[in-house]
Design an enzyme around this catalytic site. Structure first.
Site, short mmCIF file in Angstrom:
data_model
loop_
_atom_site.label_atom_id
_atom_site.label_comp_id
_atom_site.label_asym_id
_atom_site.label_seq_id
_atom_site.Cartn_x
_atom_site.Cartn_y
_atom_site.Cartn_z
N GLY A 280 0.84 -1.17 -0.05
CA GLY A 280 0.01 -0.02 0.22
C GLY A 280 0.91 1.15 0.19
CG LEU B 86 2.23 3.86 5.87
CD1 LEU B 86 3.23 5.03 6.12
CD2 LEU B 86 1.11 4.19 7.28
CB ILE C 125 -6.39 -8.25 8.62
CG1 ILE C 125 -7.18 -7.01 8.09
CG2 ILE C 125 -4.93 -8.37 8.05
CD1 ILE C 125 -6.69 -5.76 8.80
CB ALA D 150 -7.58 0.36 7.07
CE1 TYR E 151 -10.97 4.28 7.42
CE2 TYR E 151 -10.91 6.71 7.89
CZ TYR E 151 -10.17 5.50 7.56
OH TYR E 151 -8.91 5.49 7.73
#
Length: 285
Positions: free
Chosen positions: A10, A12, A37, A60, A125
């Site tokens: 991703g 990051l 996950i 995420a 979110y």
């Protein structure tokens, strides 16, 4: 020292894995193809095979509109996924650093939020991320949460069509004579390379608890675009968006600036101001 980076491909995660390797960590790069996950059994299986000393979770579901449309999915990834990681790490003495967001706040404070401010999210979110934070922090000395804001990096941002805000502005500057950007949303744009350096510092210290980790200072999206065009030498005409010109489909905080109070108190804050981070980012393009 072995570190597992979840979401390693991703925006990051890519910079984070590289930063850890530069500091001689043995890095296991775990992508969505390797691990879902939101599946607790899969979390145990994959981490049991990798056997890391440190786990950093950057994965995420962070497309705000998609979270609103699929709340169960958002909670499965952002909350249950964090819980599964936290449980495994607590049981095995593994340090877990979980990346969270400035969207846990409603923006009404109108001055920088510190770690002791109570979260009050405006959307699914933000709520799902708060729940995930709680699971991680409940593990005690093995868990840490790092909230970030307005991130941009060199790797593609899949949730935003592959372009971060800086890349989008540069693209628009090449295609248009005039660009309009909202001037009433205040944040702190933060380079992912700087966040990666901060994460390494936290992992070295194995510091538990809740942390804010953004660049210093604040600006509106309009001011950010202004600095991007100035540094990149773009002559495009930039104007503030008219009221209601870009209506949000999902409520978002109009002010989400974070203060790195906890990092500073421990002498661990290595972040620079947002302008310096942008200059470094543009110099690599």
């Amino acid at each position: 020292m072995k570190a597992a980076v979840i979401g390693a491909n991703g925006q990051l995660g890519t910079d984070l894995a590289a930063a850890l390797e530069q500091e001689s960590y043995d890095v296991a790069r775990i992508t969505h193809a390797d691990l879902e996950i939101g599946d607790p059994a899969a979390v145990r299986t994959v981490l049991g095979q990798v056997r890391p000393n440190i786990v950093i979770n950057t994965a995420a579901m962070h497309n705000v509109e998609a979270c609103e449309q699929e709340p169960e999915r958002a909670y499965q990834v952002n909350s249950i996924g964090a819980r599964a990681l936290a449980q495994y790490c607590a049981e095995n003495g593994v340090y877990l650093l979980h990346v969270s967001t400035d969207y846990v706040f409603d923006g009404k404070k109108k001055k920088p939020y510190v770690e002791t401010d109570a979260p009050l999210p405006l959307n699914v979110y933000g709520n799902s991320k708060v729940a995930g934070e709680s699971f991680v922090l409940s593990t005690g000395d093995t868990g840490a949460v790092l909230r970030v804001s307005g991130i941009y990096g060199t790797n593609k941002c899949r949730a935003k069509g592959g372009l971060n805000f800086v890349q989008l502005m540069l693209k628009l500057a090449d295609e248009r004579e005039e660009v309009r950007v909202v001037d009433d949303e205040i944040l702190t744009p933060t380079n992912t390379i700087d966040i990666a350096r901060q994460v390494v510092r936290l992992c070295d210290a194995r510091a538990p608890g809740l942390f804010h980790g953004t660049a210093h200072g604040q600006c509106s999206w309009y001011r950010f675009a202004q600095e991007i065009f100035s540094l990149a030498g773009k002559g495009v005409r930039l104007l503030p968006a008219r009221p209601g010109e870009f209506p949000a489909k999902v409520p978002r905080p109009s002010y989400s600036v974070l203060e790195n109070q906890a990092l500073k108190s421990l002498g661990l804050d290595v972040m620079s101001d947002w302008e310096s981070g942008l200059k470094r980012y543009l110099s690599t393009r």
